[in-house]
Scaffold this motif. Structure first.
Motif, PDB file in Angstrom:
ATOM      1  N   LEU A   8       0.828  -1.204   0.000  1.00  0.00           N
ATOM      2  CA  LEU A   8       0.000   0.000   0.000  1.00  0.00           C
ATOM      3  C   LEU A   8       0.868   1.263   0.000  1.00  0.00           C
ATOM      4  N   ARG A   9       1.987   1.205   0.708  1.00  0.00           N
ATOM      5  CA  ARG A   9       2.898   2.358   0.713  1.00  0.00           C
ATOM      6  C   ARG A   9       3.488   2.584  -0.679  1.00  0.00           C
ATOM      7  N   VAL A  10       3.758   1.504  -1.407  1.00  0.00           N
ATOM      8  CA  VAL A  10       4.265   1.620  -2.777  1.00  0.00           C
ATOM      9  C   VAL A  10       3.257   2.371  -3.641  1.00  0.00           C
ATOM     10  N   LEU A  11       1.985   1.980  -3.571  1.00  0.00           N
ATOM     11  CA  LEU A  11       0.960   2.632  -4.376  1.00  0.00           C
ATOM     12  C   LEU A  11       0.829   4.113  -4.023  1.00  0.00           C
ATOM     13  N   CYS A  12       0.849   4.419  -2.733  1.00  0.00           N
ATOM     14  CA  CYS A  12       0.719   5.822  -2.313  1.00  0.00           C
ATOM     15  C   CYS A  12       1.933   6.638  -2.761  1.00  0.00           C
ATOM     16  N   THR A  44      -2.645  -8.938  -8.621  1.00  0.00           N
ATOM     17  CA  THR A  44      -3.397  -9.369  -7.437  1.00  0.00           C
ATOM     18  C   THR A  44      -4.765  -8.696  -7.369  1.00  0.00           C
ATOM     19  N   VAL A  45      -4.821  -7.406  -7.660  1.00  0.00           N
ATOM     20  CA  VAL A  45      -6.110  -6.700  -7.567  1.00  0.00           C
ATOM     21  C   VAL A  45      -6.944  -6.884  -8.822  1.00  0.00           C
ATOM     22  N   GLY A  46      -6.333  -7.356  -9.902  1.00  0.00           N
ATOM     23  CA  GLY A  46      -7.106  -7.683 -11.092  1.00  0.00           C
ATOM     24  C   GLY A  46      -7.210  -6.615 -12.136  1.00  0.00           C
ATOM     25  N   GLY A  47      -6.321  -5.630 -12.148  1.00  0.00           N
ATOM     26  CA  GLY A  47      -6.384  -4.605 -13.181  1.00  0.00           C
ATOM     27  C   GLY A  47      -5.317  -3.556 -12.994  1.00  0.00           C
ATOM     28  N   PRO A  48      -5.076  -2.720 -14.002  1.00  0.00           N
ATOM     29  CA  PRO A  48      -4.055  -1.663 -13.906  1.00  0.00           C
ATOM     30  C   PRO A  48      -4.472  -0.571 -12.916  1.00  0.00           C
ATOM     31  N   ALA A  61      -9.171   4.600 -12.602  1.00  0.00           N
ATOM     32  CA  ALA A  61     -10.354   4.583 -11.732  1.00  0.00           C
ATOM     33  C   ALA A  61     -10.182   3.521 -10.648  1.00  0.00           C
ATOM     34  N   LEU A  62      -9.674   2.342 -11.048  1.00  0.00           N
ATOM     35  CA  LEU A  62      -9.418   1.296 -10.052  1.00  0.00           C
ATOM     36  C   LEU A  62      -8.343   1.752  -9.072  1.00  0.00           C
ATOM     37  N   GLY A  63      -7.338   2.471  -9.600  1.00  0.00           N
ATOM     38  CA  GLY A  63      -6.276   2.965  -8.722  1.00  0.00           C
ATOM     39  C   GLY A  63      -6.802   3.929  -7.672  1.00  0.00           C
TER      40      GLY A  63
END
Length: 324
Positions: A8-12, A44-48, A61-63
């Motif tokens: 989660l820290r990577v995404l943020c 893992t989450v199923g999409g970009p 939007a998924l992000g």
């Protein structure tokens, strides 16, 4: 693969920096390593989760959906770690201070911080002395600096006590520099008979105390109620109104402060505390800190210093002694 807080820290980091390259630098990783990890998260989450553009990476939007859930989790984790470290370090002393608006407050706090560097100190400023006294009695504050309008004694609630700091502090009047009375060192009430007087409607008894004095002098004053100090200062400077002020206050642009003959407006300055919150020795030290802070302000205000030297014998030796 299961997501954890590191992912989660990577995404943020990518969202906050706007690019994988900058996020990798922020996280201390190589860009290829971070890119590989991002691809695993996306599978893992199923999409970009991000679109890759020349200007950087932007959430899809998924992000956005994932980030909206990730940020609170990271925040909660940071709070958990901070609380755990706080608990591991053992209990820390704290001191919860309240005060009405006063220039002495900042200097008082500096002295308290210097004397008690290991104590966690908080400050609550409120225009209402009554509200502060209630907070002391309710164990929401440990000590509070308040003032009491002359003729309107404060009721100290059960659970709180008080000690006098200054028995009688005169209130000066602020008026426009171009006001006819501004040329006089001391203003007569009659000089202000035609002026509008400004009050803060949220301040305890300020309006009632003002009317009590002016009615006794035979005036029926026009009153302007203003809560905002910046607006109040502008109105005084423009000559629209006059207002009472603490004698330790500096004059604002385009205004002067003058004593009023006979000192008809006055307040009593008090230090209130919750006995269970501190020892007599701790209270003495806080009282001394506040008194010294107050004296420092009085010394740099010639008009008020002159008044104190004439009227306050108990402070006279402190006002004239260097380094107090």
């Amino acid at each position: 693969m299961e997501l954890d807080v590191r992912h989660l820290r990577v995404l943020c980091a990518i969202a906050d920096t706007g690019s994988v390259r900058k996020a990798a630098r922020q996280l201390g990783m190589s860009q290829p390593s971070l890119t590989t990890q991002l691809h695993r998260i996306e599978r893992t989450v199923g999409g970009p989760l991000f679109t890759r553009e020349q200007t950087g990476s932007r959430p899809t939007a998924l992000g956005h959906s994932v980030l909206s859930r990730a940020r609170p989790i990271i925040g909660e984790m940071a709070a958990l770690v901070a609380a755990a470290r706080h608990d591991a370090a053992g209990p820390r002393r704290r001191l919860r201070i309240g005060s009405v608006g006063s220039r002495a407050t900042a200097t008082w706090l500096r002295r308290v911080h210097s004397r008690l560097p290991e104590t966690e100190t908080t400050i609550q400023i409120d225009v209402s002395a009554i509200a502060l006294l209630r907070m002391v009695a309710a164990d929401q504050l440990d000590v509070a600096f308040v003032h009491e309008s002359e003729g309107f004694p404060l009721r100290v609630p059960p659970g709180a006590e008080h000690r006098e700091l200054i028995a009688r502090e005169p209130q000066f009047v602020a008026l426009a520099a171009g006001h006819p009375a501004a040329a006089r060192p001391v203003v007569q009430l009659a000089d202000l008979a035609g002026d509008a007087w400004m009050v803060d409607p949220t301040a305890d008894h300020e309006y009632a105390a003002l009317r009590r004095v002016l009615a006794g002098a035979g005036f029926d004053p026009r009153v302007v109620q203003v809560r905002d100090n910046a607006t109040a200062a502008e109105l005084v400077a423009s000559g629209e109104a006059v207002r009472l002020c603490q004698p330790t206050s500096p004059p604002g642009p385009g205004t002067v402060l003058r004593p009023v003959h006979g000192d008809p407006f006055a307040v009593r300055l008090l230090l209130a505390w919750r006995p269970r919150a501190m020892s007599a020795r701790a209270l003495d030290a806080l009282h001394a800190d506040l008194r010294t802070a107050y004296i420092e302000l009085a010394r740099v205000n010639p008009a008020y210093l002159a008044w104190l030297l004439q009227h306050n014998r108990s402070l006279r030796h402190l006002l004239t002694r260097p380094g107090t």
